[in-house]
Design a protein around this motif. Sequence first.
Motif, PDB file in Angstrom:
ATOM      1  N   ASP A 135     -54.879   0.199  10.567  1.00 34.90           N
ATOM      2  CA  ASP A 135     -53.539  -0.380  10.539  1.00 34.90           C
ATOM      3  C   ASP A 135     -53.440  -1.260  11.788  1.00 34.90           C
ATOM      4  O   ASP A 135     -52.974  -0.838  12.842  1.00 34.90           O
ATOM      5  N   TRP A 136     -53.926  -2.493  11.691  1.00 32.39           N
ATOM      6  CA  TRP A 136     -54.124  -3.333  12.874  1.00 32.39           C
ATOM      7  C   TRP A 136     -52.833  -3.688  13.608  1.00 32.39           C
ATOM      8  O   TRP A 136     -52.826  -3.828  14.821  1.00 32.39           O
ATOM      9  N   LYS A 137     -51.733  -3.832  12.848  1.00 29.22           N
ATOM     10  CA  LYS A 137     -50.458  -4.148  13.501  1.00 29.22           C
ATOM     11  C   LYS A 137     -50.107  -3.050  14.502  1.00 29.22           C
ATOM     12  O   LYS A 137     -49.675  -3.315  15.620  1.00 29.22           O
ATOM     13  N   TYR A 138     -50.296  -1.804  14.072  1.00 25.42           N
ATOM     14  CA  TYR A 138     -49.945  -0.700  14.964  1.00 25.42           C
ATOM     15  C   TYR A 138     -51.005  -0.414  16.016  1.00 25.42           C
ATOM     16  O   TYR A 138     -50.718   0.195  17.040  1.00 25.42           O
ATOM     17  N   VAL A 139     -52.213  -0.897  15.782  1.00 26.81           N
ATOM     18  CA  VAL A 139     -53.219  -0.826  16.844  1.00 26.81           C
ATOM     19  C   VAL A 139     -52.736  -1.714  17.991  1.00 26.81           C
ATOM     20  O   VAL A 139     -52.746  -1.312  19.161  1.00 26.81           O
ATOM     21  N   VAL A 140     -52.265  -2.911  17.651  1.00 27.75           N
ATOM     22  CA  VAL A 140     -51.773  -3.841  18.674  1.00 27.75           C
ATOM     23  C   VAL A 140     -50.571  -3.246  19.413  1.00 27.75           C
ATOM     24  O   VAL A 140     -50.524  -3.241  20.646  1.00 27.75           O
ATOM     25  N   ILE A 141     -49.607  -2.717  18.641  1.00 26.27           N
ATOM     26  CA  ILE A 141     -48.393  -2.165  19.262  1.00 26.27           C
ATOM     27  C   ILE A 141     -48.712  -1.000  20.199  1.00 26.27           C
ATOM     28  O   ILE A 141     -48.266  -0.965  21.344  1.00 26.27           O
ATOM     29  N   THR A 142     -49.537  -0.071  19.740  1.00 25.32           N
ATOM     30  CA  THR A 142     -49.858   1.075  20.601  1.00 25.32           C
ATOM     31  C   THR A 142     -50.723   0.632  21.789  1.00 25.32           C
ATOM     32  O   THR A 142     -50.610   1.194  22.875  1.00 25.32           O
ATOM     33  N   LEU A 143     -51.552  -0.401  21.577  1.00 25.63           N
ATOM     34  CA  LEU A 143     -52.368  -0.913  22.685  1.00 25.63           C
ATOM     35  C   LEU A 143     -51.494  -1.521  23.781  1.00 25.63           C
ATOM     36  O   LEU A 143     -51.775  -1.348  24.970  1.00 25.63           O
ATOM     37  N   ILE A 144     -50.423  -2.218  23.368  1.00 22.18           N
ATOM     38  CA  ILE A 144     -49.521  -2.809  24.367  1.00 22.18           C
ATOM     39  C   ILE A 144     -48.926  -1.688  25.224  1.00 22.18           C
ATOM     40  O   ILE A 144     -48.943  -1.744  26.459  1.00 22.18           O
ATOM     41  N   VAL A 145     -48.424  -0.642  24.570  1.00 21.81           N
ATOM     42  CA  VAL A 145     -47.847   0.498  25.303  1.00 21.81           C
ATOM     43  C   VAL A 145     -48.915   1.110  26.219  1.00 21.81           C
ATOM     44  O   VAL A 145     -48.664   1.398  27.391  1.00 21.81           O
ATOM     45  N   PHE A 146     -50.115   1.268  25.673  1.00 18.59           N
ATOM     46  CA  PHE A 146     -51.216   1.866  26.437  1.00 18.59           C
ATOM     47  C   PHE A 146     -51.537   1.038  27.691  1.00 18.59           C
ATOM     48  O   PHE A 146     -51.706   1.591  28.780  1.00 18.59           O
ATOM     49  N   ILE A 147     -51.610  -0.269  27.536  1.00 19.79           N
ATOM     50  CA  ILE A 147     -51.954  -1.135  28.675  1.00 19.79           C
ATOM     51  C   ILE A 147     -50.871  -1.072  29.762  1.00 19.79           C
ATOM     52  O   ILE A 147     -51.173  -0.902  30.947  1.00 19.79           O
ATOM     53  N   ILE A 148     -49.595  -1.173  29.333  1.00 20.37           N
ATOM     54  CA  ILE A 148     -48.511  -1.128  30.330  1.00 20.37           C
ATOM     55  C   ILE A 148     -48.544   0.206  31.083  1.00 20.37           C
ATOM     56  O   ILE A 148     -48.460   0.260  32.305  1.00 20.37           O
ATOM     57  N   LEU A 149     -48.689   1.301  30.329  1.00 17.27           N
ATOM     58  CA  LEU A 149     -48.715   2.630  30.963  1.00 17.27           C
ATOM     59  C   LEU A 149     -49.902   2.784  31.893  1.00 17.27           C
ATOM     60  O   LEU A 149     -49.776   3.341  32.985  1.00 17.27           O
ATOM     61  N   THR A 150     -51.070   2.284  31.453  1.00 17.11           N
ATOM     62  CA  THR A 150     -52.267   2.403  32.282  1.00 17.11           C
ATOM     63  C   THR A 150     -52.080   1.656  33.604  1.00 17.11           C
ATOM     64  O   THR A 150     -52.391   2.183  34.671  1.00 17.11           O
ATOM     65  N   VAL A 171     -41.400  16.319  15.178  1.00 14.87           N
ATOM     66  CA  VAL A 171     -42.439  15.434  14.656  1.00 14.87           C
ATOM     67  C   VAL A 171     -43.149  16.122  13.496  1.00 14.87           C
ATOM     68  O   VAL A 171     -43.407  15.523  12.460  1.00 14.87           O
ATOM     69  N   GLU A 172     -43.404  17.417  13.676  1.00 18.20           N
ATOM     70  CA  GLU A 172     -44.097  18.164  12.636  1.00 18.20           C
ATOM     71  C   GLU A 172     -43.265  18.223  11.358  1.00 18.20           C
ATOM     72  O   GLU A 172     -43.794  18.215  10.255  1.00 18.20           O
ATOM     73  N   ARG A 173     -41.941  18.293  11.529  1.00 15.69           N
ATOM     74  CA  ARG A 173     -41.069  18.344  10.344  1.00 15.69           C
ATOM     75  C   ARG A 173     -40.816  16.956   9.754  1.00 15.69           C
ATOM     76  O   ARG A 173     -39.996  16.802   8.873  1.00 15.69           O
ATOM     77  N   LYS A 174     -41.546  15.955  10.236  1.00 14.41           N
ATOM     78  CA  LYS A 174     -41.507  14.581   9.727  1.00 14.41           C
ATOM     79  C   LYS A 174     -40.125  13.931   9.833  1.00 14.41           C
ATOM     80  O   LYS A 174     -39.797  13.027   9.072  1.00 14.41           O
ATOM     81  N   LEU A 175     -39.299  14.419  10.739  1.00 15.20           N
ATOM     82  CA  LEU A 175     -37.976  13.814  10.896  1.00 15.20           C
ATOM     83  C   LEU A 175     -38.051  12.589  11.801  1.00 15.20           C
ATOM     84  O   LEU A 175     -37.180  11.739  11.788  1.00 15.20           O
ATOM     85  N   THR A 176     -39.118  12.531  12.617  1.00 15.02           N
ATOM     86  CA  THR A 176     -39.262  11.434  13.569  1.00 15.02           C
ATOM     87  C   THR A 176     -39.952  10.250  12.906  1.00 15.02           C
ATOM     88  O   THR A 176     -40.946  10.432  12.211  1.00 15.02           O
ATOM     89  N   ASN A 177     -39.446   9.050  13.135  1.00 18.07           N
ATOM     90  CA  ASN A 177     -40.141   7.865  12.648  1.00 18.07           C
ATOM     91  C   ASN A 177     -41.108   7.404  13.743  1.00 18.07           C
ATOM     92  O   ASN A 177     -40.741   6.688  14.672  1.00 18.07           O
ATOM     93  N   VAL A 178     -42.354   7.874  13.627  1.00 19.38           N
ATOM     94  CA  VAL A 178     -43.349   7.653  14.680  1.00 19.38           C
ATOM     95  C   VAL A 178     -43.654   6.162  14.873  1.00 19.38           C
ATOM     96  O   VAL A 178     -43.779   5.683  15.995  1.00 19.38           O
ATOM     97  N   LYS A 179     -43.735   5.431  13.783  1.00 23.77           N
ATOM     98  CA  LYS A 179     -44.045   3.998  13.902  1.00 23.77           C
ATOM     99  C   LYS A 179     -42.929   3.247  14.627  1.00 23.77           C
ATOM    100  O   LYS A 179     -43.192   2.464  15.539  1.00 23.77           O
ATOM    101  N   ALA A 180     -41.699   3.486  14.199  1.00 25.12           N
ATOM    102  CA  ALA A 180     -40.569   2.813  14.859  1.00 25.12           C
ATOM    103  C   ALA A 180     -40.557   3.192  16.329  1.00 25.12           C
ATOM    104  O   ALA A 180     -40.323   2.351  17.203  1.00 25.12           O
ATOM    105  N   ALA A 181     -40.836   4.476  16.619  1.00 19.93           N
ATOM    106  CA  ALA A 181     -40.840   4.945  18.005  1.00 19.93           C
ATOM    107  C   ALA A 181     -41.857   4.164  18.826  1.00 19.93           C
ATOM    108  O   ALA A 181     -41.577   3.722  19.940  1.00 19.93           O
ATOM    109  N   MET A 182     -43.051   3.968  18.269  1.00 16.64           N
ATOM    110  CA  MET A 182     -44.096   3.295  19.032  1.00 16.64           C
ATOM    111  C   MET A 182     -43.759   1.840  19.285  1.00 16.64           C
ATOM    112  O   MET A 182     -44.048   1.305  20.361  1.00 16.64           O
ATOM    113  N   TYR A 183     -43.124   1.206  18.315  1.00 15.41           N
ATOM    114  CA  TYR A 183     -42.693  -0.180  18.517  1.00 15.41           C
ATOM    115  C   TYR A 183     -41.626  -0.232  19.628  1.00 15.41           C
ATOM    116  O   TYR A 183     -41.710  -1.045  20.543  1.00 15.41           O
TER     117      TYR A 183
END
Lengths: 124, 277
Positions: free
Chosen positions: A102-117, B63-75
């Motif tokens: 899922d390349w879009k989310y690879v990029v998004i999580t990588l951005i977070v990872f880089i800033i945190l690092t 998170v385990e109960r799938k109530l969290t939107n993990v993708k939105a959170a990461m963005y």
Amino acid sequence: MVKRKNDIEDLISHILTFGVIFSIIFLSIGVIIYLIQTKEIILEENWTLKGENLFIVLINIFNKIFQNNLSYTFMAIGILLLMLTQYIRVIVSVAYFSIIKDWKYVVITLIVFIILTLSIIGYF
Amino acid sequence: MIDIFLIIILSFITGLLGALTGLGGASIMVPLLTLLGVPIKYAIAAGMVTVIATSSGSAASYVERKLTNVKAAMYLEIYTVIGAILGAIITSFISSKLLYFFFASFLITSFIGLKGHLSKELPIVNKQDKISKLLNLEGSYFDEALGKEVNYKLTNAIQGGLGMFIAGLAAGMLGIGAGAFKVSVHELILKMPSKVSSTTSNFIIGMTALAGSTIYLKMGLIHVNLVAPMAIGTTIGAILGARILNKFRNVTIRYLFLAIVLYLIIQMLYKGMIAPW
């Protein structure tokens, strides 16, 4: 191996649970040893985490393990475990999204990872 | 001199009340610490680390109960993490006097927020914006009250991100989770269902707090003998609070909490006024 849709949720949940449990164990042992010596909190420099960044703090803890108060060592490790748990959570997320391509989310999580690092190595 | 037992008990109570009312434990504990004589920057740094513990502890089960939107959170974490780093840097350099006033202002907005309620109805998004669509910002969860699977879509990704940057800034500056603010952004801007918004906010808080903590660590503001009893007390209080949350919808607790917040607002304003520049 067939990947289920919710694998990432289970994985993250386990990381967070183990991280918190281990951290609270270390912090509690630290507090118990501290209590044997004193029950007052003294806010002096020798009770702070010392180092330019998280990794140097970690190295300092182990280098000075015999000079530092034992309660300091346990409490400091407990705190670093808390911080590292969240950091590992990001690393695992990058890896997970790479595996499922899922390349879009690879990029998004990588951005977070880089800033945190950068922040963890004391760049800011 | 502060008694370590006092910190454990106070943290436990604030963690419990924080979970029951939705306002995190740290936002009460940090001003309480200053009343006990802890310099405000040390209190903020300790609050920031404690927030990681409460977030990780409660997020795990949601998170385990799938109530969290993990993708939105990461963005959204991209924005809060930058905000928190900036906020913590600001706090490290500005006068403590200003921090008391900032804290008082934050508590005033929480006081108003606690009195009102956010909409409980499920939001309906007919048209997603391009970025929300591109990032697949959507999800589903099983709603126990409605007895059915709820599908939802999010919108306004950029505006929501900017709102989260401000939430991160406040969190980093004051050593708190700023959960109530994050929830408002999720529900009002991104149109997230309220069950998803609180758990997603809680999940994001841990990462935001880590970002802020790294700055306080570098500045040498983290005292292990203050953080340890706080983290233990707050985490146990918060986990217990989350467990009894559904059985325990008491209006009295809300009023008690409002009274505490009001008292702290007055105290922070007073401390701000007497503090030297």
